[in-house]
Scaffold this motif. Structure first.
Motif, PDB file in Angstrom:
ATOM      1  N   PHE A 123       0.863  -1.184   0.000  1.00  7.91           N
ATOM      2  CA  PHE A 123       0.000   0.000   0.000  1.00  7.91           C
ATOM      3  C   PHE A 123       0.895   1.228   0.000  1.00  7.91           C
ATOM      4  CE2 PHE A 123      -3.122   3.018   1.694  1.00  7.91           C
ATOM      5  CZ  PHE A 123      -4.266   2.629   1.008  1.00  7.91           C
ATOM      6  N   HIS A 124       1.143   1.776  -1.171  1.00  2.00           N
ATOM      7  CA  HIS A 124       2.083   2.900  -1.264  1.00  2.00           C
ATOM      8  C   HIS A 124       1.775   3.737  -2.503  1.00  2.00           C
ATOM      9  CE1 HIS A 124       3.972   0.518  -4.422  1.00  2.00           C
ATOM     10  NE2 HIS A 124       3.891  -0.514  -3.595  1.00  2.00           N
ATOM     11  N   LEU A 125       2.305   4.938  -2.522  1.00  2.00           N
ATOM     12  CA  LEU A 125       2.118   5.843  -3.662  1.00  2.00           C
ATOM     13  C   LEU A 125       2.827   5.302  -4.914  1.00  2.00           C
ATOM     14  CD1 LEU A 125       2.601   9.262  -1.878  1.00  2.00           C
ATOM     15  CD2 LEU A 125       0.600   8.653  -3.240  1.00  2.00           C
ATOM     16  N   PRO A 126       2.347   5.679  -6.105  1.00  2.00           N
ATOM     17  CA  PRO A 126       3.058   5.281  -7.329  1.00  2.00           C
ATOM     18  C   PRO A 126       4.468   5.870  -7.324  1.00  2.00           C
ATOM     19  CG  PRO A 126       0.951   6.350  -7.835  1.00  2.00           C
ATOM     20  CD  PRO A 126       1.192   6.542  -6.389  1.00  2.00           C
ATOM     21  N   GLU A 127       5.398   5.168  -7.940  1.00  2.00           N
ATOM     22  CA  GLU A 127       6.773   5.674  -7.997  1.00  2.00           C
ATOM     23  C   GLU A 127       6.853   6.938  -8.836  1.00  2.00           C
ATOM     24  OE1 GLU A 127       9.726   2.720  -9.022  1.00  2.00           O
ATOM     25  OE2 GLU A 127       8.872   1.321  -7.566  1.00  2.00           O
ATOM     26  N   SER A 128       6.058   6.966  -9.890  1.00  2.00           N
ATOM     27  CA  SER A 128       6.088   8.128 -10.785  1.00  2.00           C
ATOM     28  C   SER A 128       5.167   9.223 -10.268  1.00  2.00           C
ATOM     29  CB  SER A 128       5.658   7.700 -12.190  1.00  2.00           C
ATOM     30  OG  SER A 128       5.426   8.839 -12.972  1.00  2.00           O
ATOM     31  N   SER A 129       5.678  10.454 -10.211  1.00  2.00           N
ATOM     32  CA  SER A 129       4.898  11.568  -9.656  1.00  2.00           C
ATOM     33  C   SER A 129       3.821  12.094 -10.601  1.00  2.00           C
ATOM     34  CB  SER A 129       5.831  12.707  -9.257  1.00  2.00           C
ATOM     35  OG  SER A 129       6.452  13.243 -10.405  1.00  2.00           O
ATOM     36  N   ASP A 130       3.822  11.602 -11.860  1.00  2.00           N
ATOM     37  CA  ASP A 130       2.786  12.110 -12.765  1.00  2.00           C
ATOM     38  C   ASP A 130       1.579  11.158 -12.860  1.00  2.00           C
ATOM     39  OD1 ASP A 130       3.933  10.100 -14.188  1.00  2.00           O
ATOM     40  OD2 ASP A 130       4.529  11.302 -15.927  1.00  2.00           O
ATOM     41  N   GLN A 131       1.570  10.096 -12.019  1.00  2.00           N
ATOM     42  CA  GLN A 131       0.434   9.166 -12.014  1.00  2.00           C
ATOM     43  C   GLN A 131      -0.745   9.787 -11.269  1.00  2.00           C
ATOM     44  OE1 GLN A 131       2.174   5.823 -13.976  1.00  2.00           O
ATOM     45  NE2 GLN A 131       0.072   6.149 -13.367  1.00  2.00           N
ATOM     46  N   ASP A 132      -1.943   9.557 -11.780  1.00  2.00           N
ATOM     47  CA  ASP A 132      -3.163   9.979 -11.083  1.00  2.00           C
ATOM     48  C   ASP A 132      -3.491   8.955  -9.998  1.00  2.00           C
ATOM     49  OD1 ASP A 132      -3.334  12.028 -12.912  1.00  2.00           O
ATOM     50  OD2 ASP A 132      -4.791  11.010 -14.202  1.00  2.00           O
ATOM     51  N   ILE A 133      -4.090   9.432  -8.904  1.00  2.00           N
ATOM     52  CA  ILE A 133      -4.520   8.509  -7.846  1.00  2.00           C
ATOM     53  C   ILE A 133      -5.980   8.781  -7.449  1.00  2.00           C
ATOM     54  CG2 ILE A 133      -2.183   8.137  -6.921  1.00  2.00           C
ATOM     55  CD1 ILE A 133      -2.890  10.039  -4.583  1.00  2.00           C
ATOM     56  N   ILE A 134      -6.709   7.697  -7.197  1.00  2.00           N
ATOM     57  CA  ILE A 134      -8.092   7.778  -6.706  1.00  2.00           C
ATOM     58  C   ILE A 134      -8.091   7.109  -5.334  1.00  2.00           C
ATOM     59  CG2 ILE A 134     -10.500   7.091  -7.098  1.00  2.00           C
ATOM     60  CD1 ILE A 134      -9.623   6.768 -10.147  1.00  2.00           C
ATOM     61  N   MET A 135      -8.597   7.812  -4.328  1.00  2.00           N
ATOM     62  CA  MET A 135      -8.541   7.311  -2.943  1.00  2.00           C
ATOM     63  C   MET A 135      -9.953   7.220  -2.368  1.00  2.00           C
ATOM     64  SD  MET A 135      -5.481   9.950  -1.854  1.00  2.00           S
ATOM     65  CE  MET A 135      -6.241  11.302  -2.779  1.00  2.00           C
ATOM     66  N   VAL A 136     -10.292   6.060  -1.817  1.00  2.00           N
ATOM     67  CA  VAL A 136     -11.593   5.878  -1.171  1.00  2.00           C
ATOM     68  C   VAL A 136     -11.335   5.585   0.300  1.00  2.00           C
ATOM     69  CG1 VAL A 136     -13.756   4.572  -1.141  1.00  2.00           C
ATOM     70  CG2 VAL A 136     -12.567   4.960  -3.326  1.00  2.00           C
ATOM     71  N   GLY A 137     -11.673   6.547   1.169  1.00  2.00           N
ATOM     72  CA  GLY A 137     -11.357   6.391   2.591  1.00  2.00           C
ATOM     73  C   GLY A 137     -12.408   6.999   3.493  1.00  2.00           C
ATOM     74  N   PRO A 138     -13.524   6.291   3.727  1.00  2.00           N
ATOM     75  CA  PRO A 138     -14.521   6.821   4.660  1.00  2.00           C
ATOM     76  C   PRO A 138     -14.073   6.691   6.120  1.00  2.00           C
ATOM     77  CG  PRO A 138     -15.274   4.742   3.689  1.00  2.00           C
ATOM     78  CD  PRO A 138     -13.918   5.021   3.119  1.00  2.00           C
ATOM     79  N   GLY A 139     -14.565   7.567   6.987  1.00  2.00           N
ATOM     80  CA  GLY A 139     -14.230   7.509   8.417  1.00  2.00           C
ATOM     81  C   GLY A 139     -12.731   7.580   8.638  1.00  2.00           C
ATOM     82  N   THR A 140     -12.222   6.714   9.528  1.00  2.00           N
ATOM     83  CA  THR A 140     -10.788   6.728   9.825  1.00  2.00           C
ATOM     84  C   THR A 140      -9.966   6.204   8.648  1.00  2.00           C
ATOM     85  OG1 THR A 140     -10.985   4.583  10.905  1.00  2.00           O
ATOM     86  CG2 THR A 140     -11.084   6.521  12.327  1.00  2.00           C
ATOM     87  N   GLY A 141     -10.633   5.681   7.615  1.00  2.00           N
ATOM     88  CA  GLY A 141      -9.945   5.266   6.387  1.00  2.00           C
ATOM     89  C   GLY A 141      -9.275   6.426   5.669  1.00  2.00           C
ATOM     90  N   ILE A 142      -9.570   7.647   6.102  1.00  2.00           N
ATOM     91  CA  ILE A 142      -8.934   8.843   5.533  1.00  2.00           C
ATOM     92  C   ILE A 142      -7.441   8.899   5.888  1.00  2.00           C
ATOM     93  CG2 ILE A 142      -9.503  10.275   7.560  1.00  2.00           C
ATOM     94  CD1 ILE A 142      -9.542  11.648   4.014  1.00  2.00           C
TER      95      ILE A 142
END
Length: 394
Positions: free
Chosen positions: A240-259
């Motif tokens: 569970f980590h960020l993409p290595e490339s900084s130009d990649q788009d990311i979609i994050m789903v984190g309700p409650g403490t999942g933020i």
């Protein structure tokens, strides 16, 4: 003013004997901040915790977890001592190495007393003639035994299956060592050097006629004040980590403490001035009292660090709205992001939310990509293989 120059040889020696902190040798982190993120009228209590890692040498990356070795609730310990009429100062051996502690301290800081297992009940049966316990442990009653253990603790067992013919030493010998609690880290080291932040929901519920409390969450909610220390270690999370490339788009789903990990992701991306877009789906009960980190998230939006923010509040409307409903609302754009190589992350409740989000994601791919259900599942499996679909669920 007198200045004493440090002997360079001594300094060198100190560096050589510097301790490495780990799960087996945790660092005593000082509480810098401990605040409730929920507003008045909320049904929830979510603590934002800031801990100092100064002098620990510990480091982490966004996506990692912090292990915490908590203490048991003093009231629960007192109830056990009272129930068994045990002397809190009595010295007990706590492990195979022969280390000893006063009984109250052992029950507070060393042993797991809030969980019951089949093994504990089986071993305890040797110290009582209670027929109910002997019956519960029969092979044909495995289902009832499992149901009994769920939501009960050591005190329940002591109260329900006595009288006990055992010393305090014999009884604590059947308990297992306290297991560390792991929490997703909610900060970036680049943005907060020598600090680590956490987002912890206080767990309180009633079961089997007694009020129950989460061991670690309630120590933060009720007992740990700024200036106190708590034993911690860093647990890497390679999946569970960020993409290595900084130009990649990311979609994050984190309700409650999942933020939590996504706050860490956004802090890191803000520091690194990345070019990739980011989209966050957040959900909770009420917008007025449960929009965790709202000001920070809105500032990230203004600054362009967070491209899109969609929040769902389930109790604000007659029809409950969840993060998966928001995903469906934006299904066309969501699929476009995926097609352009976006990474998709989910953090939070494993039992319901993560399953619903997974199913919704397959539906989005199926409908927007004009695929069969099987093709959509294969598309998602392929994303997983590429490391573009990552989950941190619990």
């Amino acid at each position: 003013m007198q200045i004493t120059l440090e002997n360079p040889n001594t300094a060198q020696k100190d560096k050589l004997v510097q301790t490495t902190f780990s799960r087996t040798n945790p660092f005593q982190a000082r509480v810098l901040r401990n605040v409730n993120l929920n507003g008045s009228g909320s049904n929830k209590e979510t603590r934002h915790i800031e801990l100092s890692l100064e002098g620990s040498g510990l480091s982490y990356v966004p996506g990692d977890a912090l292990g915490i070795i908590p203490s048991n609730d003093p009231d629960l310990v007192a109830s056990i001592l009272e129930e068994m009429n045990w002397d809190e100062e009595a010295v007990v051996t706590i492990n195979k190495q022969g280390e000893t502690l006063p009984l109250a301290e052992a029950l507070t800081n060393y042993f797991e007393i809030t969980l019951l297992s089949k093994k504990v009940l089986q071993q305890a049966a040797a110290f009582t003639e209670n027929e109910e316990l002997q019956t519960l442990l029969l092979v044909e009653n495995a289902t009832q035994l499992k149901a009994y253990c769920y939501g009960r603790d050591f005190l329940d067992m002591l109260r329900e299956f006595g009288p006990w013919k055992a010393t305090a030493q014999e009884m604590v010998a059947i308990l297992r060592k306290m297991t560390p609690r792991l929490y997703s880290i909610a900060s970036s080291m680049a943005a907060n050097p020598e600090e680590v932040h956490l987002t912890i929901g206080a767990v309180r519920y009633t079961a089997h006629g007694r009020d129950r409390k989460g061991v670690c969450s309630i120590s933060f909610a009720e007992r740990l004040k700024e200036g106190d220390t708590i034993p911690v270690f860093v647990q890497a999370n390679k999946h569970f980590h960020l993409p290595e490339s900084s130009d990649q788009d990311i979609i994050m789903v984190g309700p409650g403490t999942g933020i939590a990990p996504f706050r860490s992701f956004l802090q890191e991306r803000a520091m690194n001035k990345v070019t990739g877009r980011s989209w966050l789906f957040f959900g909770d009960q009420h917008a007025a009292s449960d929009f965790l980190y709202q000001d920070e998230l809105e500032k990230y939006q203004q600054d362009g660090v967070l491209t899109k923010l969609d929040a769902a509040f389930s109790r604000d409307t007659a029809q409950k709205v969840y993060v998966q409903n928001k995903m469906l609302e934006h299904s066309k754009e969501l699929f476009e992001w995926l097609e352009k190589g976006a990474y998709f992350y989910v953090c939070g409740d494993k039992e319901y939310m993560a399953k619903d989000v997974n199913e919704t994601l397959i539906n989005v791919i199926e409908n927007e990509g004009s695929m069969s259900h099987e093709e959509a599942e294969a598309y998602l499996k392929d994303m997983q293989k590429q490391g573009r679909y990552q989950r941190d669920v619990y």
